[in-house]
Write a protein that holds these residues in place. Structure first.
Motif, PDB file in Angstrom:
ATOM      1  N   SER A 243       0.726  -1.365  -0.220  1.00  0.00           N
ATOM      2  CA  SER A 243       0.083   0.046  -0.008  1.00  0.00           C
ATOM      3  C   SER A 243       0.912   1.347  -0.117  1.00  0.00           C
ATOM      4  O   SER A 243       0.589   2.028  -0.552  1.00  0.00           O
ATOM      5  N   GLN A 304      -7.336  -3.194   4.379  1.00  0.00           N
ATOM      6  CA  GLN A 304      -8.282  -2.805   5.378  1.00  0.00           C
ATOM      7  C   GLN A 304      -9.201  -3.892   5.406  1.00  0.00           C
ATOM      8  O   GLN A 304      -9.469  -4.523   6.670  1.00  0.00           O
ATOM      9  N   LEU A 307      -7.277  -6.263   7.904  1.00  0.00           N
ATOM     10  CA  LEU A 307      -7.244  -5.757   9.320  1.00  0.00           C
ATOM     11  C   LEU A 307      -8.561  -5.972  10.187  1.00  0.00           C
ATOM     12  O   LEU A 307      -8.542  -6.400  11.110  1.00  0.00           O
TER      13      LEU A 307
END
Length: 315
Positions: A243, A304, A307
Motif C-alpha cells: 500500500s 483494510q 485488518l
C-alpha cells in the motif's frame, strides 16, 4: 471424504461447499503446499512413521506434482476437493493408495496453511523487491540523462522554486528505497516455520522442527504453536508495504500527469502508454498513469479487509 469428515455421516451441501471451499483461491499456493509436504515426509521418516521406501515414493510423487504445478499443468477446475491440501492428498492417494494417506500424520491444515502462506509471502517479497528495484533504476537512468534540465518546484499547486528534474526523480528514489527496507525487515520477522505446530498445541510425533525449518529456508521454527498457526501479521505487513509503495507510485503518476498536461508541458508521454479520444483527436490521454492511481484502491482495500478480519479473529 473431506480431511475433517471422519465423524460426519453425510457430506456438505452444495451451497455450503460454494461458501466453504477455498481451492479457487489457495490453488496459487500449490507449489508451496507440495514443498512443505516433501519436508514433512522426510520428518515423518526420521520419526519412524514412514519407512525409507514409503518416504521415497511420497517424495517422488510430490516432486512430479510440483513440476506440474510450477508448469501450470494442474487442472483445479475439474477437482471437487475442498482446498489445496485436500487436492494434493487426493492426488497422492490416487497414485500411491494408502501410502498417500500417511502423509498427514501428525499434521494439521492449520500449521500446513500457515507454512504455505509464509513460503508464498517470502517468494512475493523477492518478486516485489525486484519490481521496486526496477522502478528505482528507471528513475536513476532518467535523472542521469537529464541532469541539466530545470523545472519549477511546486507548493500548493503554485510555482515555488526552480529545481533540477533529476532532483525530482531522486525524491521518488528515496521513497522507494524505504519501501525496499520495509520488505527486507518483513522478511526477517516472518522467516520462522510453523510446520510441526499441529492444530494449535504441537504434535506428539518426534519430528525435528529445526531440520524442517532449515530445509524450507526458514531461520528457525516458530517458538509458540498457538501464535504460529494464528499469526497473519506478516500478511498485514506485506499489504502495508504494498500500500505504501502504491501510494508512492500514485504520487509519481500524478506528478507526471500534471507535468504532461498542456498547462505544464514539462514532459511528453510516449504513444505506448497513452490513448486518444474518439471525439477529440487532439487529445493524448495519460491512461497508464491514471490506471496506476486507480489500482491503489484495490491494494488499500485488501489491507483494510484483512485488518478487519484479524480484528474479529480470536483463536
Amino acid at each position: 471424504m473431506a480431511l475433517w469428515g471422519g465423524r460426519f455421516e453425510s457430506g456438505a451441501s452444495s451451497m455450503f461447499k460454494q461458501v466453504n471451499d477455498s481451492l479457487p483461491f489457495d490453488q496459487v499456493m500449490a507449489s508451496q503446499d507440495i514443498q512443505g509436504s516433501i519436508s514433512w515426509s522426510r520428518a515423518l521418516q526420521k520419526a519412524g512413521v514412514l519407512t525409507v521406501d514409503e518416504q521415497a515414493q511420497l517424495e517422488s510423487a510430490l516432486s512430479e506434482l510440483k513440476a506440474k504445478a510450477d508448469a501450470g499443468e494442474l487442472d483445479f477446475n475439474a477437482s471437487s476437493e475442498e482446498d489445496i491440501h485436500s487436492f494434493v492428498e487426493a492426488a497422492l492417494i490416487e497414485k500411491l493408495g494408502d501410502i498417500g494417506r500417511k502423509l498427514h500424520t501428525g499434521r494439521s491444515r492449520n500449521d500446513q496453511v500457515a507454512t504455505d502462506f509464509r513460503l508464498w509471502v517470502r517468494e512475493h517479497i523477492a518478486s516485489l523487491r525486484a519490481d521496486v528495484l526496477g522502478v528505482i533504476k528507471s528513475l536513476l537512468n532518467a535523472a542521469s540523462r537529464h541532469q541539466e534540465a530545470i523545472i519549477p518546484g511546486y507548493t500548493h499547486l503554485q510555482r515555488a522554486q526552480p529545481i533540477h528534474f533529476a532532483h525530482w526523480c531522486l525524491a521518488y528514489v528515496e521513497m522507494l528505497k524505504r519501501d525496499l527496507s520495509r520488505l527486507d525487515d518483513l522478511k526477517v520477522r516472518m522467516n520462522q516455520c510453523p510446520l510441526g505446530s499441529g492444530a494449535l498445541a504441537g504434535t506428539t510425533f518426534p519430528v525435528d522442527r529445526h531440520a524442517i525449518a532449515e530445509e524450507l529456508g526458514f531461520d528457525s521454527p516458530c517458538l509458540n504453536s498457538l501464535d504460529a498457526v494464528s499469526d497473519r501479521d506478516f500478511v498485514l505487513e506485506l499489504l502495508f508495504v504494498a500500500s505504501t509503495s502504491m501510494m508512492h507510485l500514485s504520487r509519481l503518476a500524478e506528478d507526471m500527469i500534471f507535468y504532461n498536461s498542456g498547462e505544464a508541458g514539462f514532459l511528453q508521454l510516449g504513444d505506448s502508454v497513452t490513448s486518444g479520444s474518439s471525439l477529440m483527436p487532439q487529445k493524448k490521454n495519460p491512461d497508464a498513469l491514471e490506471l496506476m492511481r486507480g489500482k491503489c484502491g484495490r491494494v488499500f482495500g485488501s489491507l483494510q479487509a484483512l485488518l478487519v478480519t484479524c480484528l474479529l479473529y480470536t483463536s
